[in-house]
Each structure stands twice: as structure tokens, then as C-alpha cells.
Design an enzyme around this catalytic site. Sequence first.
Site, short mmCIF file in Angstrom:
data_model
loop_
_atom_site.label_atom_id
_atom_site.label_comp_id
_atom_site.label_asym_id
_atom_site.label_seq_id
_atom_site.Cartn_x
_atom_site.Cartn_y
_atom_site.Cartn_z
CE LYS A 199 -2.16 -1.37 3.76
NZ LYS A 199 -1.48 -2.68 3.97
NE ARG B 288 7.25 -2.67 6.38
CZ ARG B 288 5.92 -2.59 6.50
NH1 ARG B 288 5.18 -2.06 5.54
NH2 ARG B 288 5.32 -3.06 7.57
NE ARG C 136 6.11 -0.79 10.35
CZ ARG C 136 4.95 -0.83 9.68
NH1 ARG C 136 4.82 -0.19 8.52
NH2 ARG C 136 3.92 -1.47 10.17
P1 ADP Z 1 2.11 -2.01 3.16
O1 ADP Z 1 2.05 -0.50 3.18
O2 ADP Z 1 0.92 -2.61 2.45
O3 ADP Z 1 2.33 -2.61 4.50
P2 ADP Z 1 4.72 -1.64 1.88
O4 ADP Z 1 4.45 -0.72 0.75
O5 ADP Z 1 5.37 -1.07 3.08
O6 ADP Z 1 3.36 -2.42 2.28
O7 ADP Z 1 5.57 -2.88 1.32
C1 ADP Z 1 6.03 -3.91 2.17
C2 ADP Z 1 7.43 -4.33 1.75
O8 ADP Z 1 7.34 -5.02 0.50
C3 ADP Z 1 8.41 -3.18 1.50
O9 ADP Z 1 9.69 -3.61 1.89
C4 ADP Z 1 8.35 -2.93 0.01
O10 ADP Z 1 9.57 -2.42 -0.51
C5 ADP Z 1 8.07 -4.34 -0.52
N1 ADP Z 1 7.18 -4.36 -1.71
C6 ADP Z 1 6.11 -3.58 -1.94
N2 ADP Z 1 5.52 -3.93 -3.10
C7 ADP Z 1 6.23 -4.98 -3.60
C8 ADP Z 1 6.14 -5.79 -4.79
N3 ADP Z 1 5.16 -5.60 -5.70
N4 ADP Z 1 7.05 -6.77 -4.96
C9 ADP Z 1 8.03 -6.98 -4.04
N5 ADP Z 1 8.18 -6.25 -2.92
C10 ADP Z 1 7.30 -5.26 -2.69
P1 ADP Z 2 1.07 -2.34 7.66
O1 ADP Z 2 0.43 -1.75 6.45
O2 ADP Z 2 2.40 -2.90 7.36
O3 ADP Z 2 0.19 -3.28 8.40
P2 ADP Z 2 0.65 0.16 9.07
O4 ADP Z 2 1.75 1.14 9.13
O5 ADP Z 2 -0.52 0.47 8.21
O6 ADP Z 2 1.33 -1.21 8.70
O7 ADP Z 2 0.07 -0.12 10.53
C1 ADP Z 2 0.94 -0.51 11.58
C2 ADP Z 2 0.11 -0.78 12.84
O8 ADP Z 2 -0.55 0.43 13.26
C3 ADP Z 2 -1.02 -1.79 12.67
O9 ADP Z 2 -0.58 -3.12 12.81
C4 ADP Z 2 -1.96 -1.36 13.81
O10 ADP Z 2 -1.47 -1.80 15.08
C5 ADP Z 2 -1.83 0.16 13.79
N1 ADP Z 2 -2.84 0.76 12.89
C6 ADP Z 2 -2.61 1.41 11.72
N2 ADP Z 2 -3.75 1.82 11.15
C7 ADP Z 2 -4.74 1.41 11.98
C8 ADP Z 2 -6.16 1.49 11.94
N3 ADP Z 2 -6.79 2.08 10.90
N4 ADP Z 2 -6.86 0.95 12.97
C9 ADP Z 2 -6.26 0.37 14.01
N5 ADP Z 2 -4.92 0.24 14.10
C10 ADP Z 2 -4.16 0.75 13.11
#
Ligand code: ADP
Ligand code: ADP
Length: 213
Positions: free
Chosen positions: A14, A127, A160
Site C-alpha cells: 500500500k 522491509r 520496524r
Molecule cells: P504495506 O504499506 O501494504 O504494509 P509496503 O508498501 O510497506 O506495504 O511494502 C512492504 C514491503 O514489500 C516493503 O519492503 C516494500 O519495498 C516491498 N514491496 C512492496 N511492493 C512490492 C512488490 N510488488 N514486490 C516486491 N516487494 C514489494
Molecule cells: P502495515 O500496512 O504494514 O500493516 P501500518 O503502518 O498500516 O502497517 O500499521 C501498523 C500498525 O498500526 C497496525 O498493525 C496497527 O497496530 C496500527 N494501525 C494502523 N492503522 C490502523 C487502523 N486504521 N486501525 C487500528 N490500528 C491501526
Amino acid sequence: MNATVLLGPPGAGKGTVAEVLVDKGYVHISTGELLREQIRLETPLGLEAKKLMDQGRFVPDDVVVAMIRNLLESAENDTRFLFDGFPRTLGQAEKLDELIQSLGGSLERVVLLECPDDAIVERLAGRRTCGKCGSVYHVTFNPPSHGNVCDVEGCQLSQRTDDTEKTIRKRLDVYAERTAPLISYYEARNLIQPINANQPIEHVRADVVASIS
Ligand code: ADP
Ligand code: ADP
């Protein structure tokens, strides 16, 4: 204002997709980033949130909804919001609908990033993020140009504290139980635009850009 929601499991990409949409004029709102900012500032909210986040559990709905409400109410009328990681529960989705309606805006679409669990675990384990600007890298799939250093800020990247194998598994369970039901909630309104997120980053980004234009 109008809004696009990026929906998908943790690690689906995302934040990575959001980077290109920001270049197209969207205002990116990541509730995870907003919470991590509170952690960095060591506010009472941040300290409470950190405990939950490090266990892979959600922060209470009223906390995240209040953050979103503040941002939406202070925005210009023509703002295009991109929500990343919000809403994550049905309660949050209902509150978002109410807020958008009260501001005379519209929810335009929900982009659903679909990715299998084994790919997600590999992504989250590798990541690396910049604590200053929030840029997201991956040790293999999207490495920085030099060593473990942010291309934008030049500072050391970090992992993280919630990207551990145990917490990742818990987050996937919580996603399946509490967030996946949002798919049918939005499907009923024909808002879901599914994207295959199990492809190289540039392909996923291109598919998302094509699906919203
Ligand atoms: P989210 O916001 O959904 O948690 P991130 O954008 O932070 O996901 O992506 C999670 C990890 O995967 C990061 O280390 C990113 O560089 C990697 N990543 C994101 N999209 C892809 C993809 N299409 N293929 C491989 N790695 C990806
Ligand atoms: P990722 O996309 O990798 O899961 P985020 O950065 O979106 O990570 O979220 C990290 C953490 O922050 C989640 O696992 C949760 O604990 C908290 N969090 C983020 N957004 C929300 C939400 N909309 N509602 C509740 N908890 C949240």
C-alpha cells in the site's frame, strides 16, 4: 473532497503504491505513519499505541477515527485523499462514510491489493524504512542505492519493531478476521477495484495508476 481507499493485507504494498499516487496529486494519509509519529514524539497516545502495534493488534477505532476527522475537517474542498491502512474495521468504514457524507465528499473507489501470505512474510521481513521521510525499501526487491542508507535523507534505514515473524503472523490473522470483511462491505457498493499485487513493484504501480485513471 473525494477519497480513494487502498485496502490489502500488511505488506501488500500500500505504501509503495501510494508513493506514485502522491506524485499525481493525492494527499496520502497512512494511519500507521500518523501513529508512528506519535510514538516518535513520545506522546501518551503514542506510548499506548506502541504496545498494541508491537503485538500486532489494532489501536482502538475512536483513536484513529479522531485523527482522520481532524485531517478531513481541516482540508480544502478539492482535496483528493488517499487512505492507506484506514479503514481497517467495519466500525471505521462506517465512520468514514459518515464523515465523507457530512463534508459533502465522495468515496470514489477502493483499490484492493491482493497478495498471498507467503509473499507478504518475505516482504515484511525484508522491509526497511526511513525514520525521517517514511520512504519504504526492501533489501532484495527495492534496495536503496547505497548500503542501508535512505536515498532521500542519507540517514540509516531501520526495521520496524512490528516486522518480526511472530507479529507478522498475528497481523495477518487480525487482517483476516477484522479487515477482510470490508471487501464485501465495499463490493456491495461496487467500489472494489482488485489489483494483482503479487507482481514486481513497477507492474503493480502501473496497474493501480491505470485502474484509477
Ligand atoms: P504495506 O504499506 O501494504 O504494509 P509496503 O508498501 O510497506 O506495504 O511494502 C512492504 C514491503 O514489500 C516493503 O519492503 C516494500 O519495498 C516491498 N514491496 C512492496 N511492493 C512490492 C512488490 N510488488 N514486490 C516486491 N516487494 C514489494
Ligand atoms: P502495515 O500496512 O504494514 O500493516 P501500518 O503502518 O498500516 O502497517 O500499521 C501498523 C500498525 O498500526 C497496525 O498493525 C496497527 O497496530 C496500527 N494501525 C494502523 N492503522 C490502523 C487502523 N486504521 N486501525 C487500528 N490500528 C491501526
